[in-house]
Design a protein around this motif. Structure first.
Motif, PDB file in Angstrom:
ATOM      1  N   GLN A   1      23.259  36.126  53.913  1.00 33.83           N
ATOM      2  CA  GLN A   1      23.560  34.876  53.222  1.00 33.83           C
ATOM      3  C   GLN A   1      23.500  35.056  51.708  1.00 33.83           C
ATOM      4  O   GLN A   1      24.387  34.588  50.977  1.00 33.83           O
ATOM      5  N   LEU A   2      22.447  35.721  51.251  1.00 31.07           N
ATOM      6  CA  LEU A   2      22.336  35.962  49.819  1.00 31.07           C
ATOM      7  C   LEU A   2      23.452  36.879  49.333  1.00 31.07           C
ATOM      8  O   LEU A   2      23.951  36.722  48.202  1.00 31.07           O
ATOM      9  N   GLY A   3      23.866  37.836  50.181  1.00 27.02           N
ATOM     10  CA  GLY A   3      24.962  38.718  49.815  1.00 27.02           C
ATOM     11  C   GLY A   3      26.269  37.973  49.659  1.00 27.02           C
ATOM     12  O   GLY A   3      27.073  38.274  48.767  1.00 27.02           O
ATOM     13  N   VAL A   4      26.495  36.965  50.506  1.00 26.50           N
ATOM     14  CA  VAL A   4      27.709  36.145  50.383  1.00 26.50           C
ATOM     15  C   VAL A   4      27.685  35.375  49.068  1.00 26.50           C
ATOM     16  O   VAL A   4      28.687  35.309  48.344  1.00 26.50           O
ATOM     17  N   LEU A   5      26.535  34.769  48.750  1.00 28.08           N
ATOM     18  CA  LEU A   5      26.443  34.004  47.504  1.00 28.08           C
ATOM     19  C   LEU A   5      26.571  34.909  46.277  1.00 28.08           C
ATOM     20  O   LEU A   5      27.172  34.510  45.271  1.00 28.08           O
ATOM     21  N   ALA A   6      26.024  36.113  46.373  1.00 26.59           N
ATOM     22  CA  ALA A   6      26.082  37.032  45.234  1.00 26.59           C
ATOM     23  C   ALA A   6      27.397  37.784  45.168  1.00 26.59           C
ATOM     24  O   ALA A   6      27.670  38.461  44.169  1.00 26.59           O
ATOM     25  N   GLY A   7      28.209  37.687  46.241  1.00 24.88           N
ATOM     26  CA  GLY A   7      29.493  38.376  46.247  1.00 24.88           C
ATOM     27  C   GLY A   7      29.403  39.854  46.556  1.00 24.88           C
ATOM     28  O   GLY A   7      30.360  40.599  46.339  1.00 24.88           O
ATOM     29  N   THR A   8      28.260  40.312  47.087  1.00 24.47           N
ATOM     30  CA  THR A   8      28.098  41.740  47.360  1.00 24.47           C
ATOM     31  C   THR A   8      28.515  42.122  48.775  1.00 24.47           C
ATOM     32  O   THR A   8      28.581  43.314  49.091  1.00 24.47           O
ATOM     33  N   VAL A   9      28.770  41.137  49.632  1.00 29.42           N
ATOM     34  CA  VAL A   9      29.241  41.425  50.982  1.00 29.42           C
ATOM     35  C   VAL A   9      30.460  40.561  51.267  1.00 29.42           C
ATOM     36  O   VAL A   9      30.643  39.489  50.677  1.00 29.42           O
ATOM     37  N   ALA A  10      31.316  41.044  52.166  1.00 29.18           N
ATOM     38  CA  ALA A  10      32.501  40.280  52.553  1.00 29.18           C
ATOM     39  C   ALA A  10      32.088  39.103  53.430  1.00 29.18           C
ATOM     40  O   ALA A  10      31.011  39.089  54.030  1.00 29.18           O
ATOM     41  N   ALA A  11      32.955  38.107  53.486  1.00 32.38           N
ATOM     42  CA  ALA A  11      32.676  36.910  54.282  1.00 32.38           C
ATOM     43  C   ALA A  11      33.957  36.447  54.964  1.00 32.38           C
ATOM     44  O   ALA A  11      35.067  36.737  54.498  1.00 32.38           O
ATOM     45  N   GLU A  12      33.774  35.745  56.055  1.00 29.48           N
ATOM     46  CA  GLU A  12      34.921  35.158  56.744  1.00 29.48           C
ATOM     47  C   GLU A  12      34.496  33.863  57.402  1.00 29.48           C
ATOM     48  O   GLU A  12      33.313  33.652  57.701  1.00 29.48           O
ATOM     49  N   GLY A  13      35.466  32.983  57.601  1.00 26.86           N
ATOM     50  CA  GLY A  13      35.196  31.684  58.212  1.00 26.86           C
ATOM     51  C   GLY A  13      36.351  30.738  57.975  1.00 26.86           C
ATOM     52  O   GLY A  13      37.362  31.100  57.354  1.00 26.86           O
ATOM     53  N   PRO A  14      36.223  29.524  58.440  1.00 27.80           N
ATOM     54  CA  PRO A  14      37.291  28.545  58.222  1.00 27.80           C
ATOM     55  C   PRO A  14      37.374  28.161  56.750  1.00 27.80           C
ATOM     56  O   PRO A  14      36.396  28.267  56.011  1.00 27.80           O
ATOM     57  N   GLY A  15      38.528  27.701  56.348  1.00 27.09           N
ATOM     58  CA  GLY A  15      38.682  27.296  54.950  1.00 27.09           C
ATOM     59  C   GLY A  15      40.129  27.012  54.611  1.00 27.09           C
ATOM     60  O   GLY A  15      40.924  26.621  55.473  1.00 27.09           O
ATOM     61  N   ILE A  16      40.465  27.238  53.355  1.00 24.65           N
ATOM     62  CA  ILE A  16      41.825  26.944  52.878  1.00 24.65           C
ATOM     63  C   ILE A  16      42.297  28.084  51.971  1.00 24.65           C
ATOM     64  O   ILE A  16      41.504  28.877  51.474  1.00 24.65           O
ATOM     65  N   THR A  17      43.613  28.121  51.803  1.00 28.10           N
ATOM     66  CA  THR A  17      44.234  28.980  50.796  1.00 28.10           C
ATOM     67  C   THR A  17      44.987  28.081  49.831  1.00 28.10           C
ATOM     68  O   THR A  17      45.854  27.290  50.244  1.00 28.10           O
ATOM     69  N   LEU A  18      44.658  28.187  48.547  1.00 20.04           N
ATOM     70  CA  LEU A  18      45.328  27.422  47.493  1.00 20.04           C
ATOM     71  C   LEU A  18      46.176  28.396  46.676  1.00 20.04           C
ATOM     72  O   LEU A  18      45.639  29.341  46.078  1.00 20.04           O
ATOM     73  N   THR A  19      47.474  28.147  46.681  1.00 19.97           N
ATOM     74  CA  THR A  19      48.398  29.010  45.937  1.00 19.97           C
ATOM     75  C   THR A  19      48.998  28.218  44.779  1.00 19.97           C
ATOM     76  O   THR A  19      49.617  27.166  44.999  1.00 19.97           O
ATOM     77  N   ILE A  20      48.799  28.710  43.563  1.00 15.98           N
ATOM     78  CA  ILE A  20      49.312  28.051  42.355  1.00 15.98           C
ATOM     79  C   ILE A  20      50.434  28.900  41.770  1.00 15.98           C
ATOM     80  O   ILE A  20      50.206  30.048  41.347  1.00 15.98           O
ATOM     81  N   GLU A  21      51.641  28.351  41.792  1.00 14.12           N
ATOM     82  CA  GLU A  21      52.799  29.016  41.197  1.00 14.12           C
ATOM     83  C   GLU A  21      52.949  28.529  39.755  1.00 14.12           C
ATOM     84  O   GLU A  21      53.084  27.315  39.509  1.00 14.12           O
ATOM     85  N   ASP A  22      52.933  29.463  38.827  1.00 11.94           N
ATOM     86  CA  ASP A  22      53.033  29.133  37.399  1.00 11.94           C
ATOM     87  C   ASP A  22      54.183  29.945  36.789  1.00 11.94           C
ATOM     88  O   ASP A  22      53.970  30.931  36.078  1.00 11.94           O
ATOM     89  N   VAL A  23      55.378  29.503  37.087  1.00 11.57           N
ATOM     90  CA  VAL A  23      56.568  30.237  36.638  1.00 11.57           C
ATOM     91  C   VAL A  23      56.685  30.223  35.116  1.00 11.57           C
ATOM     92  O   VAL A  23      57.065  31.219  34.486  1.00 11.57           O
ATOM     93  N   LEU A  24      56.311  29.121  34.507  1.00  9.24           N
ATOM     94  CA  LEU A  24      56.447  28.990  33.054  1.00  9.24           C
ATOM     95  C   LEU A  24      55.267  29.582  32.298  1.00  9.24           C
ATOM     96  O   LEU A  24      55.299  29.649  31.059  1.00  9.24           O
ATOM     97  N   GLY A  25      54.214  29.956  32.998  1.00  7.37           N
ATOM     98  CA  GLY A  25      53.034  30.482  32.323  1.00  7.37           C
ATOM     99  C   GLY A  25      52.350  29.439  31.478  1.00  7.37           C
ATOM    100  O   GLY A  25      51.886  29.747  30.373  1.00  7.37           O
ATOM    101  N   ALA A  26      52.263  28.206  32.001  1.00  5.56           N
ATOM    102  CA  ALA A  26      51.706  27.110  31.226  1.00  5.56           C
ATOM    103  C   ALA A  26      50.286  26.741  31.637  1.00  5.56           C
ATOM    104  O   ALA A  26      49.645  25.892  31.001  1.00  5.56           O
TER     105      ALA A  26
END
Length: 253
Positions: A117-142
């Motif tokens: 659990q601490l590894g997930v919070l610290a980013g030192t271990v991989a994690a998996e589970g339900p969630g979302i993917t947010l994709t932001i297209e910025d063609v104009l670079g704005a």
């Protein structure tokens, strides 16, 4: 006629009956049949001797006095009780060892789970589970870095447990810098499209981004498009190296 012809010969020595009997018996001449009969008689005699000895022992108990029989029974009862007590003690010891082993194993499992659990919070271990993917297209670079930081804050407020932006793991001290079209995350440059992989409850994460005046509408004003996709399995596999604090130490004794 010669003197030798005139002299009479001495008669052969005659053996007595006892001598002839002794000569017939010695050396003994044992036939195979006699040997087999002798072995059978020996075995029969040995069996009879054992039976007589057993019968004699049984007879000893049958002939014992009542006081002696009571004493023998008491000794047997005492021995049985001692064996039963020893069995009970050993069983209790076994249960104690099993409980101790189970407690140690449970503590080890809890420690490992806490470490993950601490590894997930610290980013030192991989994690998996339900969630979302947010994709932001910025063609104009704005899209400015602060808009991406606001997105992170909204996701955390909605219960995000692990976040990855492109190939950078987002942790507690993550920061965004740079300028529109040249955004950096923790000093690492990322380019559009900006893809957020977020682990958390999808039913909470998606509405938090799509509320009126929320991140999605704000990005649309910047001429960017944001797409949210729910998933039952999101994998956050970008890792951060574990940091060793320079000054902070555990206060537990």
């Amino acid at each position: 006629m010669s003197d030798e012809e005139q002299t009479p010969k001495a008669p052969a020595e005659q053996k007595t009956g006892r001598q002839r009997l002794a000569a017939g018996l010695w050396p003994p001449r044992v036939t195979r049949a006699q040997l087999v009969v002798a072995l059978l008689l020996f075995g029969l005699g040995l069996g009879l001797a054992i039976q007589v000895r057993s019968t004699s022992d049984d007879g000893t108990l049958r002939g014992a006095r009542q006081e002696d029989l009571v004493r023998i029974l008491d000794e047997l009862d005492d021995r049985s009780q001692r064996l039963e007590d020893e069995k009970t003690r050993l069983e209790a010891q076994r249960r104690e060892l099993e409980n101790s082993s189970n407690q140690a194993e449970e503590a080890r499992k809890q420690t490992q789970e806490r470490e993950r659990q601490l590894g997930v919070l610290a980013g030192t271990v991989a994690a998996e589970g339900p969630g979302i993917t947010l994709t932001i297209e910025d063609v104009l670079g704005a899209v400015e870095p602060d808009k991406l930081l606001d997105t992170i804050q909204e996701l955390r407020a909605a219960g995000a447990e692990a976040i990855q932006v492109n190939d950078v793991r987002v942790v507690a001290d993550t920061y965004f810098s740079g300028r529109a079209g040249a955004v950096e995350v923790d000093g690492r440059k990322i380019t559009p499209p900006y893809r957020f992989k977020v682990i958390g409850k999808p039913q909470d994460l998606e509405p938090a981004l799509n509320i009126p005046g929320g991140i999605v509408q704000t990005l649309e004003k910047e001429q960017a498009t944001a797409t949210v996709t729910r998933s039952e399995k999101i994998i956050v596999n970008a890792l951060r190296p574990a940091k060793r604090p320079d000054y902070a130490r555990s206060s537990s004794q």
